[in-house]
Design an enzyme around this catalytic site. Sequence first.
Site, short mmCIF file in Angstrom:
data_model
loop_
_atom_site.label_atom_id
_atom_site.label_comp_id
_atom_site.label_asym_id
_atom_site.label_seq_id
_atom_site.Cartn_x
_atom_site.Cartn_y
_atom_site.Cartn_z
N GLU A 25 0.84 -1.19 0.00
CA GLU A 25 0.00 0.00 0.00
C GLU A 25 0.88 1.25 0.00
OE1 GLU A 25 -3.03 2.99 1.12
OE2 GLU A 25 -1.49 2.39 2.55
N ASP A 27 2.62 -0.64 5.98
CA ASP A 27 3.41 0.05 7.00
C ASP A 27 3.09 -0.52 8.39
OD1 ASP A 27 4.47 1.63 5.11
OD2 ASP A 27 3.18 3.37 5.48
N ASP A 63 2.45 0.95 11.00
CA ASP A 63 1.74 1.89 11.89
C ASP A 63 0.24 1.60 11.88
OD1 ASP A 63 1.03 2.64 9.42
OD2 ASP A 63 1.86 4.67 9.51
N ASP A 92 -2.25 3.18 10.52
CA ASP A 92 -2.83 3.25 9.18
C ASP A 92 -2.59 1.96 8.40
OD1 ASP A 92 -4.24 5.50 8.83
OD2 ASP A 92 -2.99 6.28 7.20
#
Lengths: 69, 823
Positions: free
Chosen positions: B440, B514, B516, B518
Amino acid sequence: MKCPTCHRPSKWEDNPHRPFCSERCKLLDFGAWANEEFRVPAEEPAPSLEDGEQNPAPSNDDSDRLARP
Amino acid sequence: MDSTYKEETGLSTATLSKKRDSYNATSITVLEGREAVRKRPAMYIGSTGEMGLHHLVYEVVDNSVDEALAGYCDTVEVTIHMDNSITVIDNGRGIPVDYHKQEKRSAAEVVMTKLHAGGKFDTNAYKVSGGLHGVGVSCVNFLSEWLRLEIWRDGATYEQEYKRGIPVTKLEMTGKTRRRGTKITFLPDSEIFDVNEFSFDKLSERLREKAFLNKGIRITIKDERIEPERAHEFYYRGGIAEFVKHLNKNKSVLHDKPIYFEKSSDALSVDVAIQYNDGYDEKVYSFANNINTVDGGTHLSGFRSALTRTINAYAQSSGLAKNFKSSLSGDDVREGLVAVISVKLPQPQFEGQTKGKLNSDVKGAVESFLNERLTEYFEQNPTVARKIVGKAIDAARAREAARKAREIVRKGAIGSTMLPGKLADCQERDPAQCELYIVEGDSAGGSAKQGRDRRFQAVLPLKGKILNVEKARFDKMLSHSEIKTLITALGTGIGKDDFDLNRLRYHKVVFMTDADVDGSHIRTLLLTFFYRQMPELIESGHVYIAQPPLFKVKRGKREEYIKDERSMVRYLMRQATSDLKVVSDKTKEVFEGHKLAQALEQVVELRRYCEKLVRRLGNDEDLLHLLLKAFGGQEGILHEGNTTLKGVFQDEVGEQIGRVEELLSEAGYKTELSSDEEHGLWEIETTAAGGSKVKIDWELASHVEFQKAVEIYKTLEERLTAPFILGENGSKETIESREELLDRVLNTAKKDLMIQRYKGLGEMNPEQLWETTMDPEKRTLLQVKIDDAVETDQIFTILMGDAVEPRRKFIEDNALDVKNLDV
């Protein structure tokens, strides 16, 4: 287990529509994906990244052409 | 008996020769009829197969039902004999036996030998007649090896026998009786039919249908071919309303009582019964004069138009269709519909190969009658109306979804030449060797494309579409075209008819997002899509999650990648404790090296559980520590003998919980100790520093974070007892608490280190990404199991949910879990 669409009981074994209870419920779910109804929370986009596509990331497509026969 | 027959026919010698001629003449036409039927039986009864065979029985039964319709008969008995001959008996008036002047034979013989004859040749006989549609019992006669006719009429019994439609005897009066009615026994001609076995179930079904259509008529069927005999009796007072109930047997219905309308007049009678079930099929039976009009016709179109119109009108007026723009189609409103429509009219007209279609002009009459009655019904029964309309709207949505699915598949199914432009495919063509990284974000996609081994690794960068939902709320989703791209790249297609696991182009599909919040959300979204729409991929173990490192640590020239927080802590411990010596001032126990590292890892664990637990305590850190001390401290209640956690709340006298309360109130908390009557358990109510009410009860104590925190705290209190004397390179220093010790150690460790925390994949350069995450020699891939996916779906449901509070709470909790230990 519950059918993700109608929340009625559904089973996994011998169920071609698993995890849904029926073909209908699976179809309705797919419709919702196609209709962009499913969303997750996101952070506020950094302004510079907003038009990521026009932002030619260096080497973005360096290798793909080579990779294809 | 010959004489009787002659008497009846009243022939005189004078007219005999003339009669003989004309008899012969009529015989010829009769024979012509017979020949025609035997030559092309399918034209008259549909086929010479199973259907035609059974049609013979219906033809005979229809005659009896006609008698019933005219009000002269209420019982019809059907028997299948051992040789597959059939007997039909009714208690009607009996076929007329008197001499038929025109035909110069007994009326009964005319009925049995003339096409399209029967009781109906007298138009006044029955106002409405189903048999008119049929070909008459003569056809049955022509197509039977033999047929025996017995009539009970006016106190006498008459008999006659036929062979392949030709009378063997004349109609003879054979005795006296008090019975009334007709009995016909026949054996279908094996020269004509390809099959000769009657199906009991098939006949039963049709006879049941006839009983439904004719309230009050009793039809029985008996099968003598098997031992013991099978038999049914069909008798329904409720008519077609009972019919739809029967059709809905074992189905879950939307409304208990069928909707029923009737209208009766000489020109047209209409009966309609409707009941919806929660299925998707449509089951509508239409009848005209008791004939099953399998191809529908004017009555059915009238019914359908009225249904579609009325449901659409109600959907609009009730506001149910508010969020639905297009109108509901006929197919939509007929999903789950079970209905019977039966009309009766004089001289109906049929058309079609099997004459299964009503052609008479009744559409308008049926439609306006139903429009009116159905509208009225919906107004008076809004609950039922809402359910029916709701179901139709669902159907319309599904139709829309199916259309979209086709759209996606159509573009995707063309083949590998149409692979999406942004897919960086690999060179290898054997799917078993191929890997697809779904990444992504564009910058990460760039690194992955450059870093991969393009011989067998493909990269598909997807970009979540960001929406500003409210002022400060942003949502991310996969656009229509991204989903299309994804499916095309995978190659499997999608949906019931198109999905094929064998066409999967990569046997490893790896999500790389990622590390994180998100990234975890977008992974949840993707995983949920796979779990719901292509679970086969997960089941067969093709789906993986990449494990990019969270940290890069540099010490001098050495670089190391560390995958998560826990490993990071462990790493730091290893570094720091190598030349550190800690002594507990109280127990004099010495901690160094591996032992120290292990002990401090426990402190980190405790911190993890406390972070969760403190949220249940109104974020009051002091209250948390008081509780840990009260339960797990050296003087805590769990230190005594065999006290269990639950025992503290169960204890009858409440002595132990009393001590907890005391400790809290000593520290200045307002407390109230009470007993929950329902479970007989103690609970303390208090107010946290922030002002929120907190209950210290078994509910709180049963959470894993409470139990773990208390357990670890208890162990640490015993083993790693503060304060400590820290010895480092010869110097000595006193440290008051374990927390302080931990921070101190971590800080020491970090002194010589360069720590980089990766916030996104994009922060890694292609080499780093290859080395840490994509190189099969070094990477760790997490294979997604169905159980993980089920859990993901639940998380997704919360994320998606309309319930604002659980959603907010989940995001917060999740964020905290992902939150880094402050390194």
